[in-house]
Design an enzyme around this catalytic site. Structure first.
Site, PDB file in Angstrom:
ATOM      1  N   GLU A 122      -2.869  12.950   9.827  1.00  0.00           N
ATOM      2  CA  GLU A 122      -1.838  13.582   9.293  1.00  0.00           C
ATOM      3  C   GLU A 122      -2.353  14.080   7.971  1.00  0.00           C
ATOM      4  OE1 GLU A 122       0.142   9.948   9.647  1.00  0.00           O
ATOM      5  OE2 GLU A 122       0.321   9.812   7.452  1.00  0.00           O
ATOM      6  N   THR A 159       4.811 -18.042   9.845  1.00  0.00           N
ATOM      7  CA  THR A 159       6.042 -18.618   9.834  1.00  0.00           C
ATOM      8  C   THR A 159       7.151 -17.811   9.652  1.00  0.00           C
ATOM      9  OG1 THR A 159       5.923 -19.596   7.713  1.00  0.00           O
ATOM     10  CG2 THR A 159       5.402 -21.038   9.539  1.00  0.00           C
ATOM     11  N   GLY A 160       6.698 -16.524   9.236  1.00  0.00           N
ATOM     12  CA  GLY A 160       7.827 -15.246   8.975  1.00  0.00           C
ATOM     13  C   GLY A 160       8.407 -14.944   9.957  1.00  0.00           C
ATOM     14  N   HIS A 188      -0.067  17.148  -9.086  1.00  0.00           N
ATOM     15  CA  HIS A 188      -1.206  18.365  -9.194  1.00  0.00           C
ATOM     16  C   HIS A 188      -2.619  18.056  -9.137  1.00  0.00           C
ATOM     17  CE1 HIS A 188       1.377  21.939 -10.133  1.00  0.00           C
ATOM     18  NE2 HIS A 188       2.229  21.106 -10.249  1.00  0.00           N
TER      19      HIS A 188
END
Lengths: 292, 389
Positions: free
Chosen positions: A209, A17-18, A247
């Protein structure tokens, strides 16, 4: 054949419903996917543009026989949505949501260990079996039924590879966007294995990537076990260093993780490596010609 | 999001971990108060900055009385600290941590972070702390041990024993280490850390373990539920990046001449790569994301063109979630509002591509349209070369 999804796939949408959930449910239905309903808590019993809405995934599965779900639930709730789908017995879970905390995905990853559910994503464009079934947000019309299997971390680079292989007449079996998050479901390696075993897939495009070591793992497998021609590309050769990783992260990954190291691993595995994203399709053609 | 040392130590202290007594100041006037909190007039003043190598660069000063402490505060606050990691521009110091000085016998290294390949939390340990861990990893990899606590359980007795043996700890120290390891693991999980680095984890003259310095980085995706750390998510961003983030745009300024607006991080990187391939350099990374509004697209345009180095704009959109017509309307709005001072190359593909092209055609704007990525990059490179003369 293709992989992962086909004409028997019955899809529900979590977060239907979004705005994005509904829009892409419609687009998937237009493409030919059997979108059998959706889930939004507290909106069960209603319908939205012809889609039946349920309160829970279990209710949706029992009522519709759904075997796949795509998740558009907002990031803070997305991990629980994935686990709810798994608990309800949904076989294929495609999580589109971006921005899920890593700790949540670690929880999901470990909860799914040893269980039969397949997770794709999160932060991914989804999976499309050309001309048959589409789950996710990829633009449908660029696909064309054919013989190339595509796997990529990046959504838009998946589209780029799909589009190029379509224009060159190769077409696709299935295109899988596995997502760009550090902790995710299917890996490059998992998908490469599926394509390797799929009789309809004649060539494979592997797009990665910088960061992590997923691509290196897939390249090592390809070197040893894959006879099909493979083309590859790695994005991020010109990206500035240190924008994301600390790091200790660099140490965990050893010397892997840079575009150079990934391209080298690909070349070493006999993969035809594209210098730019514009020549992914052409490299696939070259790779196929070379195997003949 | 990185935390300053003093913010990280506050988390460690709250978790019941042994850290030196300390007090942070933001102006030299707070010195006396800080010494009172410290309970003495001897100690060390540490400039708070997101960089290693502070000691060598003059950012750490010992003091043995109130006058020296005041002098250190005066010198450090407001100074520009230049280390091997900051680049020549350095970083401005806005806070100083006063800390009691520990008598150190040995320095160890202990980090908790994510191992992507194993999808698990990893401990990274070394008996040679205090140094740059990457250097140790490169020169003497045998001095680094990685251990993976079982997910959801944390470090067990066997793991602790293995770690303690590797680090050369006594029985009493092993007991302390076990407590530290468990607490760090829990802290990592409950505060959504991406990195929790203790360097050094010191053994003091009394043989006790103490956490002397820390680097804490939190997962940006989890900040909505980690609001009490005092960290500033914008601390290391330039003004354009902060402005962009407000609109859901991911922007990183770079040094080249071709401004880029792309959707998707992968394609954005690939666009930068192909610009470099054609001999030019990108002025920025900009991912408009999947759900940007027309307004956000306009904003993106504004941010990119505010960079004086930009001699050409390249818009490269392969619409998935993002429909091309929305991008097109955003661009047309932006050009109508801001004008167009540099050549604009536009490549649209994917969802609603025809609608997008129609919007641009109807606008009557003088744009250079491109057929594909290669064509777009080539045209942008040509335009820049021309602009440079």
């Amino acid at each position: 054949m293709a992989i992962l999804i086909d004409k028997n796939t019955r899809l529900i949408t979590q977060g239907i419903t979004g705005k994005a959930g509904l829009f892409h449910s419609q687009k998937c239905r237009d493409y030919g996917t059997h979108v059998v309903g959706g889930v939004t808590p507290k909106k069960g019993g209603t319908t939205v543009d012809g889609f039946a809405v349920f309160n829970t995934v279990r209710e949706a599965r029992e009522a519709t026989g759904a075997n796949a779900t795509m998740i558009f639930v907002p990031a803070p709730f997305a991990a629980d949505a994935i686990l709810e789908a798994a608990d309800a017995g949904i076989e294929l879970i495609v999580a589109i949501t971006e921005g899920i905390p890593v700790m949540d995905m670690l929880r999901v990853h470990h909860a799914l260990q040893g269980r039969p559910n397949i997770l794709i994503g999160p932060n991914c464009p989804g999976v499309t079996t050309a001309d048959v079934c589409k789950i996710g947000i990829a633009p449908g019309p660029i696909h064309k039924k054919g013989k190339i299997g595509i796997v990529s971390r990046s959504g838009t680079l998946t589209y780029e590879a799909v589009h190029q292989t379509t224009l060159l007449g190769l077409g696709q079996t299935t295109a899988v966007g596995i997502g760009g998050d550090p902790v995710h479901g299917l890996s490059h390696l998992d998908v490469v294995k599926m394509f390797n075993e799929d009789p309809e897939t004649e060539g494979i495009v592997l797009i990665g990537e910088i960061g992590g070591s997923d691509e290196e793992a897939a390249a090592a497998y390809i070197k040893e076990f894959v006879k099909k021609p493979v083309a590859g590309f790695i994005a991020g050769a010109s990206a500035p260093k240190g924008k994301r990783m600390g790091h200790a992260g660099a140490i965990v990954d050893g010397n892997a993780g840079t575009a150079q190291s990934k391209k080298a691993a690909m070349a070493e595995a006999g993969i035809f490596v594209a210098e730019t994203a514009a020549e992914i399709g052409r490299k696939m053609v070259e790779a196929m010609a070379a195997r003949r | 999001m990185k935390l300053h040392e003093y913010q990280g130590k506050a988390l460690l202290r709250k978790a019941g971990l042994p850290v030196p007594r300390s007090a942070v100041i933001f102006t030299p006037a707070e010195t006396a108060q800080a010494l009172q909190a410290l309970g003495g007039e001897k100690g060390v003043a540490k400039a708070q900055a997101f960089t290693g190598g502070r000691g060598k660069a003059g950012g750490i000063k010992l003091f043995s009385n109130a006058a020296e402490a005041a002098e250190a505060a005066q010198k450090l606050i407001g100074m520009t600290l230049v280390t091997h990691q900051t680049g020549p521009e350095g970083v401005k110091i806005e806070a100083v941590l006063f800390e009691e000085q520990s008598q150190v016998a040995r320095e160890l290294y202990f980090a908790v972070t994510l191992d992507r390949a194993k999808a698990n939390i990893v401990f990274i340990l070394s008996p040679e702390g205090g140094m740059d861990i990457e250097e140790i990893a490169e020169k003497t990899p045998e001095k680094i041990l990685k251990l993976w606590p079982a997910w959801g359980q944390g470090p067990d007795a066997a793991l602790i024993e293995q770690a303690a043996k590797f680090l050369g700890l006594s029985d009493a120290q092993t007991t302390q280490f076990a407590d530290i390891a468990r607490k760090l693991y829990n802290l990592y999980v409950t505060t959504d850390c991406a990195m929790l680095e203790i360097n050094p984890l010191a053994v003091d003259q009394g043989g006790n373990l103490i956490l002397l310095d820390c680097k804490v980085i939190l997962d940006e995706n989890a900040l909505y539920r980690q609001k009490d750390t005092g960290g500033d998510p914008d601390a290391e961003k330039d003004p354009g990046e902060i402005e962009a983030a407000k609109y859901g745009l991911s922007y990183i300024k770079l040094d080249g001449n071709i401004g880029c607006m792309v959707n998707g991080a992968g394609l954005a990187m690939a666009t930068m790569d192909i610009i470099a391939h054609y001999g030019e350099q990108p002025a920025n990374f900009l991912d408009v994301g999947g759900s940007a509004s027309e307004e956000a697209v306009t904003k993106a345009f504004e941010i990119i063109t505010a960079d004086k180095n930009v001699k050409t704009l390249l818009v490269n959109i392969f619409g998935g979630i993002m429909p091309c017509d929305r991008i097109a309307r955003g661009i047309v709005n932006a050009v109508n509002n801001l004008g167009l001072k540099v050549p604009l190359v536009v490549r649209l593909e994917g969802t609603n591509v025809e609608e997008g092209k129609a919007v641009i055609a109807a606008s009557g704007l003088n744009l250079i349209s491109a057929d594909d990525l290669e064509d777009a990059a080539r045209k942008a490179a040509q335009a820049v070369a021309k602009a440079k003369g």
